[in-house]
Design a protein around this motif. Structure first.
Motif, PDB file in Angstrom:
ATOM      1  N   ASN A 198      -8.292  -4.533   5.499  1.00  0.00           N
ATOM      2  CA  ASN A 198      -8.622  -4.197   4.362  1.00  0.00           C
ATOM      3  C   ASN A 198     -10.066  -4.743   3.728  1.00  0.00           C
ATOM      4  OD1 ASN A 198      -6.809  -1.703   4.228  1.00  0.00           O
ATOM      5  ND2 ASN A 198      -5.387  -3.070   3.434  1.00  0.00           N
ATOM      6  N   ASN A 213      -1.891   4.539   3.038  1.00  0.00           N
ATOM      7  CA  ASN A 213      -3.106   4.769   2.374  1.00  0.00           C
ATOM      8  C   ASN A 213      -4.029   3.410   2.305  1.00  0.00           C
ATOM      9  OD1 ASN A 213      -2.156   6.902   1.705  1.00  0.00           O
ATOM     10  ND2 ASN A 213      -1.908   6.958  -0.586  1.00  0.00           N
ATOM     11  N   HIS A 214      -4.060   2.814   3.632  1.00  0.00           N
ATOM     12  CA  HIS A 214      -4.886   1.530   3.651  1.00  0.00           C
ATOM     13  C   HIS A 214      -6.524   1.992   3.384  1.00  0.00           C
ATOM     14  CE1 HIS A 214      -2.008  -1.338   4.736  1.00  0.00           C
ATOM     15  NE2 HIS A 214      -1.233  -0.375   5.392  1.00  0.00           N
ATOM     16  N   PRO A 215      -7.195   1.095   2.559  1.00  0.00           N
ATOM     17  CA  PRO A 215      -8.615   1.286   2.728  1.00  0.00           C
ATOM     18  C   PRO A 215      -9.370   1.519   3.839  1.00  0.00           C
ATOM     19  CG  PRO A 215      -7.848  -0.217   0.944  1.00  0.00           C
ATOM     20  CD  PRO A 215      -6.875  -0.045   1.754  1.00  0.00           C
ATOM     21  N   VAL A 267       0.849  -1.179   0.119  1.00  0.00           N
ATOM     22  CA  VAL A 267      -0.201  -0.077  -0.017  1.00  0.00           C
ATOM     23  C   VAL A 267       0.810   1.225  -0.127  1.00  0.00           C
ATOM     24  CG1 VAL A 267      -1.566   1.325   1.550  1.00  0.00           C
ATOM     25  CG2 VAL A 267      -2.094  -0.995   0.991  1.00  0.00           C
ATOM     26  N   ASN A 293      -6.523  -4.057  -1.136  1.00  0.00           N
ATOM     27  CA  ASN A 293      -5.625  -3.244  -0.489  1.00  0.00           C
ATOM     28  C   ASN A 293      -5.064  -2.211  -1.126  1.00  0.00           C
ATOM     29  OD1 ASN A 293      -5.119  -5.423   2.076  1.00  0.00           O
ATOM     30  ND2 ASN A 293      -4.795  -6.446   0.414  1.00  0.00           N
ATOM     31  N   LYS A 323      -8.271   5.019   4.891  1.00  0.00           N
ATOM     32  CA  LYS A 323      -9.162   6.098   4.370  1.00  0.00           C
ATOM     33  C   LYS A 323     -10.318   5.894   4.170  1.00  0.00           C
ATOM     34  CE  LYS A 323      -5.647   8.414   1.662  1.00  0.00           C
ATOM     35  NZ  LYS A 323      -5.567   8.910   0.259  1.00  0.00           N
ATOM     36  N   GLY A 324     -10.939   4.790   4.228  1.00  0.00           N
ATOM     37  CA  GLY A 324     -12.374   4.283   4.077  1.00  0.00           C
ATOM     38  C   GLY A 324     -12.735   3.992   2.537  1.00  0.00           C
ATOM     39  N   SER A 325     -13.380   3.028   2.184  1.00  0.00           N
ATOM     40  CA  SER A 325     -13.635   3.083   0.796  1.00  0.00           C
ATOM     41  C   SER A 325     -15.343   2.874   1.155  1.00  0.00           C
ATOM     42  CB  SER A 325     -13.177   1.662   0.110  1.00  0.00           C
ATOM     43  OG  SER A 325     -13.621   0.508   0.969  1.00  0.00           O
ATOM     44  N   LEU A 343      -6.651   0.053  -3.079  1.00  0.00           N
ATOM     45  CA  LEU A 343      -7.634   1.042  -3.577  1.00  0.00           C
ATOM     46  C   LEU A 343      -7.194   2.426  -3.347  1.00  0.00           C
ATOM     47  CD1 LEU A 343     -10.637   1.459  -4.195  1.00  0.00           C
ATOM     48  CD2 LEU A 343     -11.069   1.684  -1.543  1.00  0.00           C
ATOM     49  N   HIS A 344      -6.252   2.839  -2.456  1.00  0.00           N
ATOM     50  CA  HIS A 344      -5.724   4.312  -2.299  1.00  0.00           C
ATOM     51  C   HIS A 344      -4.032   4.210  -2.847  1.00  0.00           C
ATOM     52  CE1 HIS A 344      -9.491   5.287  -0.620  1.00  0.00           C
ATOM     53  NE2 HIS A 344      -9.412   4.416   0.148  1.00  0.00           N
TER      54      HIS A 344
END
Lengths: 129, 499
Positions: free
Chosen positions: B462, B374-376, A55, A123, B379-381, A125-126
């Motif tokens: 995640n 920057n873990h989902p 990530v 994992n 940060k929130g998906s 996504l960002h």
């Protein structure tokens, strides 16, 4: 396909080599390389390395740079070799210029893949942002 | 079942309650709508009681703030009696501990109003109670192993606001469970009195007679499971076995209103500090108390048709239960989850493992994950983003993190006591070697290994982030830890633990 990619590349590329590139079917192969390499690079990163440890921007940047570099090297060295075998002699800078143009397209394609693929990962996504 | 009223009498009652609260926090299933613990201990500063009350308060605060349907941690609702009672009852304690049964710094003699008695009664009392050890004894630190004092003082409990509130609230859909020790003072005295007051209530409680006679009643009585150091002059001496025998004889004849009676003890006894009461009486957690907590759960799960009584409040099918262990004969003092029978291992193993890994992540990695990646799950998906400031917010800094510390301390105490119950290797840094006696599954594409690190744990978080919609940050954190550890458990540990 050669014609399609010739039109596409020549949108931002102009050189004394263009006719010879077209005649030797270089556009077709270079076009496939500039699309397939970044797509493959992004696929490997987003689905082969979909782990929490990757990530962030660093792993993404590495995969991006490797993809673009691979594309750049293929689109430089392969046309130079193919054209040389056909008895055509151009300066190396002409091939580097051509390769740089295809790499610009690779960058765009990798970015598009980034936006498409990351939403399908767990994992990453960002990654990168 | 609607409510389970859990009477915890004396220091042992509070220690069992402590274990039960940790099990419930970890997500062990208790099939009740609400658990209502009522601590009965006249020892106002008893260290174990204070510890349990602090733990209950922390549990409530965390649950109120962060529990959601997505989290198995802190699942059971624990309420104070004062929170569920209808209307105002004067003098009702608003703590988990039932209100004072004695005045502050009162001697037993004062409590009896000895000086106002006639000469004959005074003489009789002097025959029954020693002047130095009983009549002059300060009740604010309990009965110091003298149940014959406790029976007199605790009998007042039936007149208290707490007992009145309990009687008002109890219904046919509820159950009652009493935890006490048989070998001390407070528990040994309070338990039979409480049974008597429930099954044969005072005439003031006429309207609830039928309910009190029929409501399922279970009890756990702790037989000796530790000894005390010999200390000249101490009111507590190592006479536990003698007291146990005489109490058991009484129970056998007189306690016929109990539907399920659990006996628990350990002949493998370690001597603890000889502290008759007060803040210094803070015995370390013991495996027997953890098993005692399982008795509460077992009673709650017992089918209703096995808990019938007749119109006199006498159990029709009384059951008496003990607990067995798979002890390694070469190392009988050392227990892990492997020493539990499969049903018990299945009942508490996964939950304890999940809570332990959640605490490890929260203490060792969460701050870094929130701050740098920057873990989902950060940060929130689907769910709300988790801010790095969450670490310093009151919920985490003042509630959840201190709770994890209490849970960890409990594990350390269990592991250092005798018998030692050490389900986790608390020393190793290797996450895959944390669960004692369990080989975790090997995974990997190129090289199969059981090794894993917090990045793998972050991956589980995640994975589950997509189920976090509609939760507050605190709820999301707890649900993430619960569901993330569930994934971890299923993928790596379940086969090794239960297979």
């Amino acid at each position: 396909m050669n014609g399609f990619f010739a039109k596409m590349i020549e949108l931002i590329y102009s050189s004394q080599m263009t006719n010879d590139l077209y005649d030797n079917n270089i556009y077709g192969v270079a076009g496939l390389v500039m699309i397939l390499v970044p797509v493959l690079g992004a696929l490997i990163f987003y689905f082969g390395f979909d782990k929490a440890r990757y990530v962030g921007w660093k792993a993404w940047a590495l995969s991006f740079l490797l993809s673009i570099l691979t594309c750049f090297l293929i689109c430089w060295l392969w046309p130079q070799s193919a054209m040389g075998k056909a008895g055509l002699d151009y300066a190396s800078s002409e091939y580097v210029y051509f390769s740089a143009i295809t790499s610009i397209y690779s960058v765009i394609i990798f970015m598009i893949c980034t936006f498409v693929f990351r939403f399908r990962t767990t994992n990453l996504l960002h990654s990168p942002f | 079942m609607d409510r389970l009223f859990l009477f915890c009498i004396g220091g042992t009652g509070s220690r069992v309650l402590r274990s039960l609260v940790h099990l419930l926090a970890a997500g062990v299933e208790l099939p009740v709508r609400e658990l209502i613990p009522i601590i009965i201990d006249p020892d106002k500063e008893n260290g174990n009681v204070e510890q349990s009350i602090k733990l209950l308060n922390a549990y409530q605060e965390i649950r109120d703030k962060a529990h959601s349907a997505g989290s198995s941690f802190f699942k059971t609702s624990i309420r104070r009696l004062s929170e569920v009672v209808d209307g105002d009852i004067a003098g009702l304690s608003n703590e988990f501990r039932a209100g004072a049964q004695t005045g502050e710094r009162q001697t037993f003699k004062d409590f009896l109003e000895f000086d106002s008695m006639d000469a004959a009664t005074r003489s009789l009392l002097q025959l029954l109670y020693s002047e130095r050890d009983n009549l002059q004894s300060d009740l604010s630190i309990g009965f110091k192993g003298n149940p014959h004092m406790g029976t007199v003082v605790l009998n007042k409990f039936q007149e208290s606001a707490d007992f009145r509130a309990f009687v008002n609230m109890v219904s046919d859909n509820d159950r009652i469970f009493i935890v006490s020790s048989i070998f001390g003072g407070t528990g040994a005295a309070g338990f039979p009195l409480l049974v008597k007051n429930i099954r044969h209530p005072h005439s003031d409680y006429q309207s609830k007679q039928a309910t009190l006679k029929q409501v399922p009643l279970g009890a756990l009585t702790m037989l000796p499971y530790f000894g005390v150091e010999s200390k000249p002059g101490s009111p507590i001496q190592n006479t536990f076995m003698g007291k146990t025998k005489s109490a058991l004889s009484f129970y056998g004849d007189d306690l016929r209103g109990i539907n399920s009676l659990y006996y628990l003890g350990d002949d493998h006894q370690k001597e603890v500090d000889n502290q008759p009461g007060g803040a210094s009486q803070q015995n370390r957690a013991h495996f027997a108390e953890l098993v005692a907590a399982l008795a509460v759960i077992d009673f709650a799960k017992t089918p209703q048709d096995r808990l019938k009584t007749n119109a006199e409040g006498i159990a029709l099918q009384p059951s008496f239960k003990e607990f067995g262990l798979l002890v390694d004969e070469n190392n009988p003092d050392q227990l892990s989850l492997r020493n539990l029978a499969s049903s018990s291992r299945q009942q508490i193993g996964p939950q304890l493992i999940k809570m332990y890994y959640a605490l490890l992540f929260a203490k060792n990695q969460l701050a870094e994950s929130l701050a740098t990646k920057n873990h989902p799950f950060v940060k929130g998906s689907t769910g709300v983003p988790l801010s790095p400031s969450l670490i310093n917010a009151p919920f985490f800094a003042d509630r959840l993190n201190p709770y994890f510390t209490q849970f960890h301390d409990w594990l350390i105490e269990l592991a250092q006591n005798s018998r030692a119950f050490a389900p986790f290797n608390l020393q190793t840094e290797a996450l895959d070697a944390k669960v004692v006696g369990v080989e975790q599954l090997k995974k990997g594409f190129f090289r199969k290994t059981s090794d894993w690190d917090y990045a793998v744990f972050e991956g589980y978080l995640n994975d589950v982030e997509s189920k976090m919609g509609g939760l507050s940050a605190e709820q999301k954190l707890l649900a993430l830890l619960s569901q993330g550890t569930e994934e971890l458990y299923k993928e790596r540990i379940q086969t090794g633990l239960l297979g």
